[in-house]
Structure formats: C-alpha cells, structure tokens
Design a protein around this motif. Structure first.
Motif, PDB file in Angstrom:
ATOM      1  N   ALA A 142      16.856 -31.678   6.444  1.00  0.00           N
ATOM      2  CA  ALA A 142      16.757 -30.299   5.947  1.00  0.00           C
ATOM      3  C   ALA A 142      15.386 -29.702   6.255  1.00  0.00           C
ATOM      4  N   LYS A 143      14.324 -30.519   6.105  1.00  0.00           N
ATOM      5  CA  LYS A 143      12.973 -30.011   6.361  1.00  0.00           C
ATOM      6  C   LYS A 143      12.810 -29.596   7.820  1.00  0.00           C
ATOM      7  N   PHE A 144      13.231 -30.463   8.738  1.00  0.00           N
ATOM      8  CA  PHE A 144      13.066 -30.137  10.155  1.00  0.00           C
ATOM      9  C   PHE A 144      14.015 -29.015  10.582  1.00  0.00           C
ATOM     10  N   THR A 145      15.180 -28.943   9.932  1.00  0.00           N
ATOM     11  CA  THR A 145      16.096 -27.835  10.234  1.00  0.00           C
ATOM     12  C   THR A 145      15.482 -26.504   9.821  1.00  0.00           C
ATOM     13  N   LEU A 146      14.908 -26.465   8.607  1.00  0.00           N
ATOM     14  CA  LEU A 146      14.260 -25.231   8.144  1.00  0.00           C
ATOM     15  C   LEU A 146      13.045 -24.892   9.002  1.00  0.00           C
ATOM     16  N   LEU A 147      12.291 -25.917   9.413  1.00  0.00           N
ATOM     17  CA  LEU A 147      11.132 -25.663  10.275  1.00  0.00           C
ATOM     18  C   LEU A 147      11.564 -25.065  11.608  1.00  0.00           C
ATOM     19  N   GLY A 148      12.608 -25.647  12.209  1.00  0.00           N
ATOM     20  CA  GLY A 148      13.109 -25.094  13.473  1.00  0.00           C
ATOM     21  C   GLY A 148      13.652 -23.687  13.304  1.00  0.00           C
ATOM     22  N   LEU A 149      14.367 -23.459  12.199  1.00  0.00           N
ATOM     23  CA  LEU A 149      14.901 -22.118  11.943  1.00  0.00           C
ATOM     24  C   LEU A 149      13.775 -21.115  11.741  1.00  0.00           C
ATOM     25  N   TRP A 150      12.701 -21.548  11.073  1.00  0.00           N
ATOM     26  CA  TRP A 150      11.562 -20.656  10.863  1.00  0.00           C
ATOM     27  C   TRP A 150      10.883 -20.320  12.181  1.00  0.00           C
ATOM     28  N   LEU A 151      10.711 -21.309  13.053  1.00  0.00           N
ATOM     29  CA  LEU A 151      10.085 -21.049  14.358  1.00  0.00           C
ATOM     30  C   LEU A 151      10.928 -20.082  15.176  1.00  0.00           C
ATOM     31  N   ILE A 152      12.242 -20.305  15.200  1.00  0.00           N
ATOM     32  CA  ILE A 152      13.127 -19.409  15.958  1.00  0.00           C
ATOM     33  C   ILE A 152      13.061 -17.993  15.383  1.00  0.00           C
ATOM     34  N   SER A 153      13.097 -17.888  14.051  1.00  0.00           N
ATOM     35  CA  SER A 153      13.065 -16.563  13.420  1.00  0.00           C
ATOM     36  C   SER A 153      11.735 -15.860  13.668  1.00  0.00           C
ATOM     37  N   THR A 154      10.638 -16.614  13.589  1.00  0.00           N
ATOM     38  CA  THR A 154       9.323 -16.013  13.829  1.00  0.00           C
ATOM     39  C   THR A 154       9.210 -15.493  15.248  1.00  0.00           C
ATOM     40  N   ILE A 155       9.684 -16.282  16.211  1.00  0.00           N
ATOM     41  CA  ILE A 155       9.665 -15.833  17.615  1.00  0.00           C
ATOM     42  C   ILE A 155      10.553 -14.604  17.784  1.00  0.00           C
ATOM     43  N   GLY A 156      11.725 -14.631  17.126  1.00  0.00           N
ATOM     44  CA  GLY A 156      12.635 -13.485  17.227  1.00  0.00           C
ATOM     45  C   GLY A 156      12.027 -12.223  16.640  1.00  0.00           C
ATOM     46  N   VAL A 157      11.352 -12.338  15.479  1.00  0.00           N
ATOM     47  CA  VAL A 157      10.709 -11.170  14.874  1.00  0.00           C
ATOM     48  C   VAL A 157       9.594 -10.645  15.775  1.00  0.00           C
ATOM     49  N   ALA A 158       8.834 -11.570  16.383  1.00  0.00           N
ATOM     50  CA  ALA A 158       7.766 -11.146  17.296  1.00  0.00           C
ATOM     51  C   ALA A 158       8.333 -10.383  18.495  1.00  0.00           C
ATOM     52  N   ILE A 159       9.464 -10.849  19.018  1.00  0.00           N
ATOM     53  CA  ILE A 159      10.099 -10.165  20.151  1.00  0.00           C
ATOM     54  C   ILE A 159      10.567  -8.767  19.741  1.00  0.00           C
ATOM     55  N   ILE A 160      11.128  -8.656  18.526  1.00  0.00           N
ATOM     56  CA  ILE A 160      11.593  -7.352  18.040  1.00  0.00           C
ATOM     57  C   ILE A 160      10.419  -6.395  17.881  1.00  0.00           C
ATOM     58  N   ILE A 161       9.293  -6.898  17.344  1.00  0.00           N
ATOM     59  CA  ILE A 161       8.119  -6.044  17.159  1.00  0.00           C
ATOM     60  C   ILE A 161       7.581  -5.577  18.509  1.00  0.00           C
ATOM     61  N   ILE A 162       7.510  -6.507  19.455  1.00  0.00           N
ATOM     62  CA  ILE A 162       7.022  -6.130  20.800  1.00  0.00           C
ATOM     63  C   ILE A 162       7.971  -5.117  21.444  1.00  0.00           C
ATOM     64  N   ARG A 163       9.272  -5.335  21.282  1.00  0.00           N
ATOM     65  CA  ARG A 163      10.261  -4.411  21.848  1.00  0.00           C
ATOM     66  C   ARG A 163      10.133  -3.021  21.219  1.00  0.00           C
ATOM     67  N   GLU A 164       9.911  -2.995  19.884  1.00  0.00           N
ATOM     68  CA  GLU A 164       9.774  -1.712  19.200  1.00  0.00           C
ATOM     69  C   GLU A 164       8.481  -1.011  19.630  1.00  0.00           C
ATOM     70  N   ALA A 165       7.394  -1.796  19.770  1.00  0.00           N
ATOM     71  CA  ALA A 165       6.119  -1.197  20.181  1.00  0.00           C
ATOM     72  C   ALA A 165       6.190  -0.664  21.602  1.00  0.00           C
ATOM     73  N   SER A 166       6.968  -1.320  22.452  1.00  0.00           N
ATOM     74  CA  SER A 166       7.071  -0.863  23.846  1.00  0.00           C
ATOM     75  C   SER A 166       7.741   0.501  23.962  1.00  0.00           C
ATOM     76  N   GLU A 167       8.500   0.897  22.926  1.00  0.00           N
ATOM     77  CA  GLU A 167       9.143   2.205  22.943  1.00  0.00           C
ATOM     78  C   GLU A 167       8.155   3.342  22.719  1.00  0.00           C
ATOM     79  N   HIS A 168       6.905   3.023  22.431  1.00  0.00           N
ATOM     80  CA  HIS A 168       5.891   4.050  22.176  1.00  0.00           C
ATOM     81  C   HIS A 168       4.695   3.909  23.119  1.00  0.00           C
ATOM     82  N   VAL A 169       4.916   3.256  24.261  1.00  0.00           N
ATOM     83  CA  VAL A 169       3.819   3.056  25.215  1.00  0.00           C
ATOM     84  C   VAL A 169       3.474   4.365  25.922  1.00  0.00           C
ATOM     85  N   TYR A 170       4.480   5.094  26.375  1.00  0.00           N
ATOM     86  CA  TYR A 170       4.263   6.350  27.112  1.00  0.00           C
ATOM     87  C   TYR A 170       4.480   7.538  26.180  1.00  0.00           C
TER      88      TYR A 170
END
Length: 611
Positions: A346-374
């Motif tokens: 359970a610990k390693f499953t939650l750790l892996g899920l947290w890493l995947i979610s953190t990377i996914g949130v970072a991608i969403i933030i970068i994608r949202e920020a890219s909509e305001h570059v120009y």
C-alpha cells in the motif's frame, strides 16, 4: 558451527539454534508441568506459545534469521519462570541478590475490544487505552458525528487501522498489564469463571487462598524484620539515590511523551480536516463536466488548456491528499504504539500514485501557462467626421445584461444573450484620447488576447465582439466585450484610441469615468476627472471650457524676526522696549510709555498723559 532446527510455534515458522531450542523446550515443559491440574490448561499453554512466538517475531529482522539463546533468554525474562508466580523471592531478603534492575511499567497498546463492542470495538478499545469508561468515548463520537460528520472518517480509519484484540496476549496488552505466564493464566481462568455456574464457590476459594497467602506473607515479613541487617539497610539507602535519578528521567520522558501525543493529535486533526476538504472539492468541482452543476460553468471557461476537469481534480486530489493522508497516519502512529501497518504494498502504491499525480498536475499547469505565452493585437480603424471647432459627445450604452451601472470591472463572467446563447463578457475596456494634426478625427479599436501561439492569439482576438455607433457627432460605445465560450478566458481586452484634431471639443458623459485612465501616459490627454466637462483639444493637452475658475490660494505672510522685542503672530503685532510697548490686534491699538497711554478700539480713542 552450530546446528539449527526448524520449529512451528503457534503457526509461525522459525529457524532456531539447537542449544536455544533445547532451552526453549525445557522452558515450555516446565510451564506445562506447572499447569498440570489447572483448569483450561490447553488454552493457557496455547496462549503462552502464541505470546512467545509474537516476541520472537518482533526480534527477527527477516525470515532467514536464526533464533539464538540470547533471544530465548530475553523472552524468558519477559514471560518469567513458572515458579516465580508461586513464591515471591523478594520477601527473602537474606538470600543473595543480583544487581538490582528496575522494571518499567508496561505500556498500553490500542486494540479494538470486540468483546464489549456495539459496532467494531473502537470505543471500548479507546476506553481501555485512555483509562476511561467507554460510554464517554461513545458520547464523544456522537458529538463528532453531529459536527458536520467529521468524526465518521476518523472512526472508519480507526476501524480499518486499529487491530482487533483476538489473542489473550493482545487482550492483556490492551489493559496495560504485562503479558506473562501469570496474567495469561489469570485471563483464561477469568474467562472460565465467567461461564461457569459455580462463580460464587470459585470466588470464595480465591478469597480464602488470598487470605492464607496474606497471612503467610505477613508472618514471613514479621520473621524477616527480627533479623534486620543494618549494613544491608545502608546499602538500600545508597541504592535509593540511584532510583531518584531514574525517577527524574521517567518524569522527563513522561512530559516528552505527552508533548509527542499532543503533536500526534495535531497531525491527526490537520490531516483529517484537509482530507475532508479535498473530498468535498473533488465531488463539487471534479464532476462539473459530468453532471453540469449550475453556477460553476465559470470553471470550465477558465480552463484554457481544455484539460478534462475530472482528470485535473482527481490528479490534484491524489497529489495533495496523499501527503495529508500520511500526515494523518503519522499522527496515529505517534498516538498509537501498536497501530496496524498499512503494508509495504500500500505504501509503495500510494507513493507511485502520488508521483504520477504530481507529474500530471505539473503537466496541466505547464499546459495552462502555455495558453498565455503570446498576447497579440487585432486592430480596426475608423474615421469619425469630427473636425476642428466641432463638438464630439461620447457616452457608454449597451445591453443591461452585460453592463452593471457602467462600472468597469475586469472579471470575466458568463451570461446568455438575447438568443439564449452563452457568452463570455467583461468590462475590460479602456478609452485613450490623443491629439492629432490631422483635419479629421479617427478611432482605433485594439482587440488583444492570449494564446499558445501567434495564430491562436490572433484568432481569439478577432473573435472578440465589440459594438459602437457614431451618428450626428455622437459616439455611443459598449461598456463591455463579448466572446464565445470556446475562446476561453484568455485575458481579452479592448482599447479604444481616439485621435482628435486640435481645436475640436469633446465631452465625455459621466458614465465613461471608469473607462478613462487616471494618469497621462503614452500620449493620453484626457483623465477620468474630466468626464462631464467640455474639453478643448490643444497640442498634447486639453483645456476645460466649463470648469469653475480656480481661486488663488491666500499666501501666508511670514516675517522672520531677529530681535526678541518684536513679536508677530496670528494674534497681531507686539513691540516691547523697557517700559514702552506697542500692541496691535483685533481689538485695536494700544500704546504705552512713561509719559502717555493711547488706546484705540471700537469705543473710540482714549489718551492719558502724566503731564
């Protein structure tokens, strides 16, 4: 090289050294002999073996480790010898004694007491752990359940994470008593006494045996006191000084443990509250695009990256919620010594899920920020038939659905037009006035918007809707802009630049005040305070034609006096020299000397002379 033996103790497999095995075998046989005639002998022996297996399991790091004599001695010292519970050696003070070792009181462990439970035994277990009646714990749960249901999640987590007291050893640990042969025997015998029909007889026998034992102890103590060894008593006094520091250390450790428990409770409250808030947010925001909750469509039009809201909410929940869950779990570990582990899987499953979610949130933030570059502008230019000496009137008009008292606000909102279509609208409209040497006035409308590329930014700028009307020297402007929700909120903005020829006159209606700027910059010559007045356009400036004339400010008259004989202030002028004085104030003029006095006021002139 020692020979090892494989044993099965209470259903648990161990590798044990041969010498350790022989010692353990002799110990178990001695225990069995001591309970030959005891009621519930098989149950007592089974629980003792289960407790020994549990102690061995605590000392084994992996399943290949071998139990040695050291571990067997540690277990025997904890469980005790069978004869230790028949005769108390401490009453024989004449016997040689080994080095004194102070035994610490056993610590309680939290279990669920299912023998006295209504639902799961959590309340009864907490009552044993904190030393209070279970009814008070149940009353506290009722209060927590009624307080917005915050206690439900905590109760369920305790139900899952706190183990049930199944074995006799666990039931003894739950009450804080040491798990040894005597207490295991007592616990099992108590169980038999509760179900037997001869409770009163057994109680009588126990009472008599206790009375006899007390008499024996009393007589033994009496005999021992006759032969007091004063040297031995002196040694006891010396050893008492050592116990003082042991006690002091225990007091310090007690307060440290209390502080640690407080930290644990604080972590539990923070973790539980955060998890509840995140769950509410997940079920309110995360399912907007699934069930279309009314009033929350603004979240969708703010999603410029077109990321599915349910996915963004789920990833955010795991990215933020998993750390708070472990914070909650850490608080429980601090508060509860024997908390059941959630397991490495359970610990390693939650750790892996947290890493995947953190990377996914970072991608969403970068994608949202890219909509305001120009941020690009689309320009529309129109001539206004206004020449020198002409007067231009400007007023804000528009649909009251989108304008609210013509007050300028930059927040984007969502509304339906007259055809029922949803539209994004905003009052992010600015008016700038510049003078020009051209003979005819002109108006430039700059539409700007953000985008992830130049083409996307220009496309969104072109899709901004802004209306105006010009007729008979009257310019009517919309106080808002609109665009299709597909364009998202992309910092859309309208900037109206008026180029008016020198010598022309302009009047802004008072409802345009909030759309004019407060500072002259980038060539702007009309400020918001000029709304409502006729302004003549001159070179890079304006002249107000109907503003009230400014009154010249009265300048304060200040005289610097270098002599202490002359005083000039708000009250008047005063001069003093020896016995002579001159004073001028609001009441009149007063002159005084050795020869004459003169007083001029509203009553007239009064002169007094000594000659």
């Amino acid at each position: 090289m020692n020979k090892t033996v494989n044993i099965n103790l209470a259903g648990i497999f161990f590798h044990i050294d041969e010498d350790a095995y022989l010692k353990l075998q002799r110990y178990l046989e001695a225990i069995k002999r001591s309970f030959t005639d005891s009621q519930g002998r098989s149950e007592i022996i089974a629980d003792i073996e289960a407790r020994i297996a549990e102690l061995f399991n605590e000392r084994v790091q992996n399943n290949k480790q071998v139990i040695r004599i050291k571990e067997v001695d540690e277990v025997i010292s904890i469980m005790g010898q069978p004869e230790d519970y028949l005769v108390d050696d401490e009453i024989f003070e004449d016997e040689p004694q080994t080095t004194y070792k102070r035994k610490t009181a056993p610590s309680k462990k939290l279990f669920r007491d299912t023998d006295n439970s209504y639902i799961s035994g959590v309340s009864s277990g907490l009552g044993h752990y904190f030393g209070i009646d279970a009814i008070w714990v149940r009353l506290a749960w009722i209060i927590l359940f009624s307080a917005a249901g915050t206690g439900i999640l905590l109760y369920i987590l305790l139900w899952i994470l706190v183990p049930e007291a199944k074995t006799t050893a666990e039931k003894i640990m739950m009450t804080g008593e040491p798990v040894n042969i005597s207490n295991i025997e007592k616990k099992i015998k108590d169980g038999f006494e509760n179900v037997t029909e001869t409770v009163s007889d057994v109680a009588k026998n126990v009472s008599e045996s206790v009375s006899d034992a007390a008499k024996n102890v009393s007589s033994t103590v009496s005999d021992a006191t006759k032969n007091i060894d004063f040297q031995k008593q002196g040694n006891k006094i010396k050893s008492s000084s050592k116990t003082f520091f042991d006690t002091l250390g225990e007091v310090i450790m007690f307060f440290f443990k209390v502080f640690a428990k407080f930290i644990g409770i604080l972590l539990i409250l923070i973790g539980a509250f955060s998890l509840i808030v995140l769950i509410i947010a997940l079920f309110s925001v995360g399912i907007i695009d699934i069930i279309h909750i009314p009033g929350l469509d603004l979240v969708e039009i703010a999603n410029a990256g077109n990321t599915p809201l349910w996915l963004a909410s789920l990833l955010s929940f795991f990215a933020v919620g998993i750390p708070f869950f472990f914070l909650f779990y850490l608080g429980l570990k601090i508060l509860i010594n024997n908390l059941k582990s959630i397991g490495n899987i359970a610990k390693f499953t939650l750790l892996g899920l947290w890493l995947i979610s953190t990377i996914g949130v970072a991608i969403i933030i970068i994608r949202e920020a890219s909509e305001h570059v120009y941020n690009e502008k689309y320009i529309e230019k129109t001539e206004l038939q206004i020449k020198a000496n002409d007067t231009l009137s400007i007023k804000m008009v528009g649909d009251t659905k989108f304008s609210q008292n013509f007050y300028k606000y930059h927040n984007f909102r969502l509304a339906n037009d007259n055809d029922g279509n949803k539209m994004i609208y905003s009052a992010d409209v600015h008016i700038i006035v510049k003078s020009t040497t051209d003979s005819v006035a002109s108006m430039v409308i700059e539409k700007s918007s953000d985008g992830r590329s130049y083409d996307k930014s220009i496309e969104r700028a072109k899709n901004i809707n802004y209306n105006y009307a010009f007729s008979n020297s009257n310019l009517l402007l919309d106080p808002y802009l609109t665009t299709n929700p597909e364009n998202k909120i992309s910092d859309q903005e309208i900037k109206i630049i008026l180029y008016l020829p020198e010598g022309s006159i302009v009047k802004f209606d008072k409802n345009t005040k909030h759309f004019l700027t407060n500072h002259k910059h980038n060539g702007n010559i009309v400020l918001s305070k000029g709304a409502g007045n006729f302004l003549e356009i001159i070179e890079d400036d304006t002249k107000c034609l109907d503003c009230p004339a400014k009154k010249e400010k009265e300048k304060d008259f200040k005289v610097k006096v270098n002599t202490p004989n002359l005083k000039i202030n708000d009250e008047g002028i005063e001069v003093k020299s020896d016995s002579n004085s001159l004073k001028v104030d609001d009441t009149g003029l007063k002159v005084k000397s050795d020869v004459v006095k003169v007083n001029i006021d509203s009553t007239g002139i009064n002169i007094e002379s000594k000659n």
